[in-house]
Scaffold this motif. Structure first.
Motif, PDB file in Angstrom:
ATOM      1  N   SER A  54       0.231   6.714  -9.137  1.00 43.57           N
ATOM      2  CA  SER A  54       1.367   7.369  -8.498  1.00 43.57           C
ATOM      3  C   SER A  54       1.216   7.223  -6.983  1.00 43.57           C
ATOM      4  CB  SER A  54       1.411   8.849  -8.906  1.00 43.57           C
ATOM      5  OG  SER A  54       2.624   9.421  -8.476  1.00 43.57           O
ATOM      6  N   LEU A  55       2.211   6.585  -6.371  1.00 47.99           N
ATOM      7  CA  LEU A  55       2.138   6.255  -4.941  1.00 47.99           C
ATOM      8  C   LEU A  55       2.676   7.381  -4.062  1.00 47.99           C
ATOM      9  CD1 LEU A  55       3.517   2.622  -4.881  1.00 47.99           C
ATOM     10  CD2 LEU A  55       1.244   3.364  -4.178  1.00 47.99           C
ATOM     11  N   HIS A  56       1.893   7.744  -3.060  1.00 50.85           N
ATOM     12  CA  HIS A  56       2.343   8.782  -2.117  1.00 50.85           C
ATOM     13  C   HIS A  56       1.982   8.431  -0.677  1.00 50.85           C
ATOM     14  CE1 HIS A  56       3.593  10.935  -5.569  1.00 50.85           C
ATOM     15  NE2 HIS A  56       2.405  10.724  -6.105  1.00 50.85           N
ATOM     16  N   ILE A  57       1.989   7.134  -0.394  1.00 56.68           N
ATOM     17  CA  ILE A  57       1.681   6.689   0.976  1.00 56.68           C
ATOM     18  C   ILE A  57       2.981   6.585   1.773  1.00 56.68           C
ATOM     19  CG2 ILE A  57      -0.470   5.475   0.478  1.00 56.68           C
ATOM     20  CD1 ILE A  57       1.114   2.904   0.154  1.00 56.68           C
ATOM     21  N   PRO A  58       2.903   6.824   3.080  1.00 53.20           N
ATOM     22  CA  PRO A  58       4.121   6.654   3.892  1.00 53.20           C
ATOM     23  C   PRO A  58       4.380   5.168   4.156  1.00 53.20           C
ATOM     24  CG  PRO A  58       2.265   7.240   5.281  1.00 53.20           C
ATOM     25  CD  PRO A  58       1.740   7.231   3.867  1.00 53.20           C
ATOM     26  N   ALA A  59       5.586   4.854   4.600  1.00 52.22           N
ATOM     27  CA  ALA A  59       5.887   3.464   4.986  1.00 52.22           C
ATOM     28  C   ALA A  59       5.553   3.302   6.466  1.00 52.22           C
ATOM     29  CB  ALA A  59       7.358   3.160   4.730  1.00 52.22           C
ATOM     30  N   THR A  60       4.472   2.597   6.739  1.00 49.50           N
ATOM     31  CA  THR A  60       4.072   2.339   8.122  1.00 49.50           C
ATOM     32  C   THR A  60       3.810   0.838   8.249  1.00 49.50           C
ATOM     33  OG1 THR A  60       1.713   2.537   7.667  1.00 49.50           O
ATOM     34  CG2 THR A  60       2.872   4.579   8.233  1.00 49.50           C
ATOM     35  N   GLU A  61       3.542   0.395   9.480  1.00 50.71           N
ATOM     36  CA  GLU A  61       3.230  -1.026   9.674  1.00 50.71           C
ATOM     37  C   GLU A  61       2.110  -1.470   8.738  1.00 50.71           C
ATOM     38  OE1 GLU A  61       2.278  -2.318  13.725  1.00 50.71           O
ATOM     39  OE2 GLU A  61       4.282  -1.564  14.225  1.00 50.71           O
ATOM     40  N   LYS A  62       1.122  -0.581   8.566  1.00 54.20           N
ATOM     41  CA  LYS A  62      -0.063  -0.929   7.757  1.00 54.20           C
ATOM     42  C   LYS A  62       0.238  -0.941   6.256  1.00 54.20           C
ATOM     43  CE  LYS A  62      -4.201   0.013  10.332  1.00 54.20           C
ATOM     44  NZ  LYS A  62      -5.040   1.060  10.845  1.00 54.20           N
ATOM     45  N   THR A  63       1.131  -0.053   5.813  1.00 56.46           N
ATOM     46  CA  THR A  63       1.305   0.098   4.358  1.00 56.46           C
ATOM     47  C   THR A  63       2.436  -0.758   3.788  1.00 56.46           C
ATOM     48  OG1 THR A  63       2.827   1.961   4.571  1.00 56.46           O
ATOM     49  CG2 THR A  63       0.481   2.490   4.427  1.00 56.46           C
ATOM     50  N   ILE A  64       3.361  -1.197   4.647  1.00 54.69           N
ATOM     51  CA  ILE A  64       4.501  -1.964   4.135  1.00 54.69           C
ATOM     52  C   ILE A  64       3.994  -3.223   3.424  1.00 54.69           C
ATOM     53  CG2 ILE A  64       6.487  -3.385   4.901  1.00 54.69           C
ATOM     54  CD1 ILE A  64       7.160  -1.025   6.801  1.00 54.69           C
ATOM     55  N   LYS A  65       4.465  -3.412   2.192  1.00 53.41           N
ATOM     56  CA  LYS A  65       4.070  -4.541   1.310  1.00 53.41           C
ATOM     57  C   LYS A  65       2.585  -4.528   0.944  1.00 53.41           C
ATOM     58  CE  LYS A  65       7.737  -7.752   2.263  1.00 53.41           C
ATOM     59  NZ  LYS A  65       8.185  -9.075   2.297  1.00 53.41           N
ATOM     60  N   SER A  66       1.918  -3.387   1.129  1.00 50.72           N
ATOM     61  CA  SER A  66       0.475  -3.370   0.846  1.00 50.72           C
ATOM     62  C   SER A  66       0.172  -3.262  -0.651  1.00 50.72           C
ATOM     63  CB  SER A  66      -0.196  -2.207   1.589  1.00 50.72           C
ATOM     64  OG  SER A  66       0.291  -0.963   1.091  1.00 50.72           O
ATOM     65  N   ILE A  67       1.158  -2.840  -1.440  1.00 51.00           N
ATOM     66  CA  ILE A  67       0.924  -2.741  -2.892  1.00 51.00           C
ATOM     67  C   ILE A  67       1.337  -4.092  -3.470  1.00 51.00           C
ATOM     68  CG2 ILE A  67       1.381  -1.348  -4.966  1.00 51.00           C
ATOM     69  CD1 ILE A  67       0.021   0.134  -2.548  1.00 51.00           C
ATOM     70  N   ASN A  68       0.337  -4.941  -3.579  1.00 47.40           N
ATOM     71  CA  ASN A  68       0.633  -6.355  -3.847  1.00 47.40           C
ATOM     72  C   ASN A  68       0.039  -6.833  -5.176  1.00 47.40           C
ATOM     73  OD1 ASN A  68      -2.107  -6.613  -3.338  1.00 47.40           O
ATOM     74  ND2 ASN A  68      -1.776  -7.140  -1.179  1.00 47.40           N
ATOM     75  N   PHE A  69       0.237  -8.100  -5.453  1.00 45.77           N
ATOM     76  CA  PHE A  69      -0.188  -8.699  -6.716  1.00 45.77           C
ATOM     77  C   PHE A  69      -1.680  -8.496  -6.968  1.00 45.77           C
ATOM     78  CE2 PHE A  69      -1.844 -12.310  -9.107  1.00 45.77           C
ATOM     79  CZ  PHE A  69      -1.064 -12.263 -10.252  1.00 45.77           C
ATOM     80  N   ASP A  70      -2.505  -8.787  -5.968  1.00 44.53           N
ATOM     81  CA  ASP A  70      -3.962  -8.698  -6.156  1.00 44.53           C
ATOM     82  C   ASP A  70      -4.385  -7.283  -6.540  1.00 44.53           C
ATOM     83  OD1 ASP A  70      -4.219 -11.308  -5.604  1.00 44.53           O
ATOM     84  OD2 ASP A  70      -4.936 -11.045  -3.542  1.00 44.53           O
TER      85      ASP A  70
END
Ligand code: 3PG
Length: 307
Positions: free
Chosen positions: A193-209
């Motif tokens: 369950s994802l609860h991270i904010p959208a920041t420069e660091k987190t954008i697209k961080s939930i990726n294939f790998d």
């Protein structure tokens, strides 16, 4: 008389609006309700005479802020403030705030609504699965994450969490198992369950790998922001692993591909629904009004998010 503009493309429940109006008018403020507007340009026009503004996921862009010559404070009635141009706010001497925690329980309840819907095969009459005994990984242990943990324990789930900004002692006290890395969380838990904010660091961080590490029968639950997902990566994984499911509070940009190819393995809300309860609207709306009044009356900037 100072004017508070409530600018909500997706309106608050009527009960919340009434209470917000009552509090503000009793303190001598004028309230203007600006709901369900069609275009961003309508918002730019509406802010011209407001001294304060309350928004939800509405976009307080530089254009909006520049047009609001009297504006001193913008409060995002909710947690995520990625919809406010903080630089423009600071440049225009506008205080930007959020109302952390006020809608957290509503979001947490939706997590379980969506999880059970997908575990029971979208209620299509076939045998699904139960969530009791399954491992749930909470990615970011903030206000929403804490509520998710509490409810998950009621369902008999084994709860894990990763959050580099929260002490492990707090998690342990809540009966949650802390893990040392994001990779460990994803490789341990069938449900994330994802609860991270959208920041420069987190954008697209939930990726294939990262998602590839999840065990068989993986379900990714996103009530955070669609921007944190690497959509190409998720689509690639959906193709590769027939067991992988994605449920999200707000559809990804590639929703049409899910509809074409992955029937029964996804669920997306048509509008962002996490905070859409009367209780959450009342909590966040009243907090926003009180923060504005306090800001004007005493200079309190406790929930300020721009420097
Ligand atoms: C939040 O950040 O608080 C949630 O995303 C709620 O958004 P909403 O107010 O647009 O429903």
């Amino acid at each position: 008389m100072k004017k508070i503009l409530i600018a909500t493309q997706k309106p608050f429940a009527a009960e919340a609006v009434n209470q917000m109006k009552d509090i503000a008018t009793a303190k001598g403020y004028e309230v203007e309700l600006f709901e369900k507007y069609a275009e961003q340009s309508d918002l730019v026009a509406a802010v011209k005479t407001a001294d304060a503004m309350i928004i939800r996921s509405d976009n307080a862009t530089a254009e909006v802020i520049n047009a609001a010559k009297n504006m001193k404070i913008i409060v995002r009635a909710g947690a995520g403030y990625d919809n406010i141009d903080l630089e423009a706010a600071t440049a225009n001497n506008v205080c930007a705030m959020n109302t952390p925690g006020q809608n957290a329980n509503a979001v947490a309840e939706l997590v379980f609504g969506m999880m059970i819907y997908i575990a029971r095969n979208s209620y299509n009459g076939t045998s699904g699965t139960e969530i009791r005994g399954k491992k749930l990984g909470i990615h970011a242990y903030g206000n929403v994450g804490k509520y998710v943990a509490e409810v998950a324990k009621g369902f008999g789930m084994a709860v894990y969490a990763f959050d580099p900004f929260v002490s492990k002692d707090i998690m342990l006290k809540d009966g949650v198992t802390p893990v040392d890395s994001v990779e460990e969380l994803y490789s341990t838990c069938q449900y994330i369950s994802l609860h991270i904010p959208a920041t420069e660091k987190t954008i697209k961080s939930i990726n294939f790998d990262l998602l590839s590490k999840m065990p068989k029968g993986a379900v990714l639950v996103n009530t955070a922001r669609k921007e944190v997902i690497d959509e190409d990566g998720v689509l690639k994984l959906m193709e590769k692993r027939a067991d992988f499911k994605y449920i999200s509070d707000i559809a990804p940009n590639c929703a049409h591909t899910f509809a074409e190819k992955f029937e029964g393995r996804f669920f997306f809300t048509p509008k962002k629904m996490g905070a859409q309860t009367s209780e959450a609207n009342v909590n966040a709306g009243i907090a926003a009004v009180n923060q504005i009044i306090d800001f004007f009356e005493t200079g309190n900037e406790t929930f300020r998010v721009n420097k």
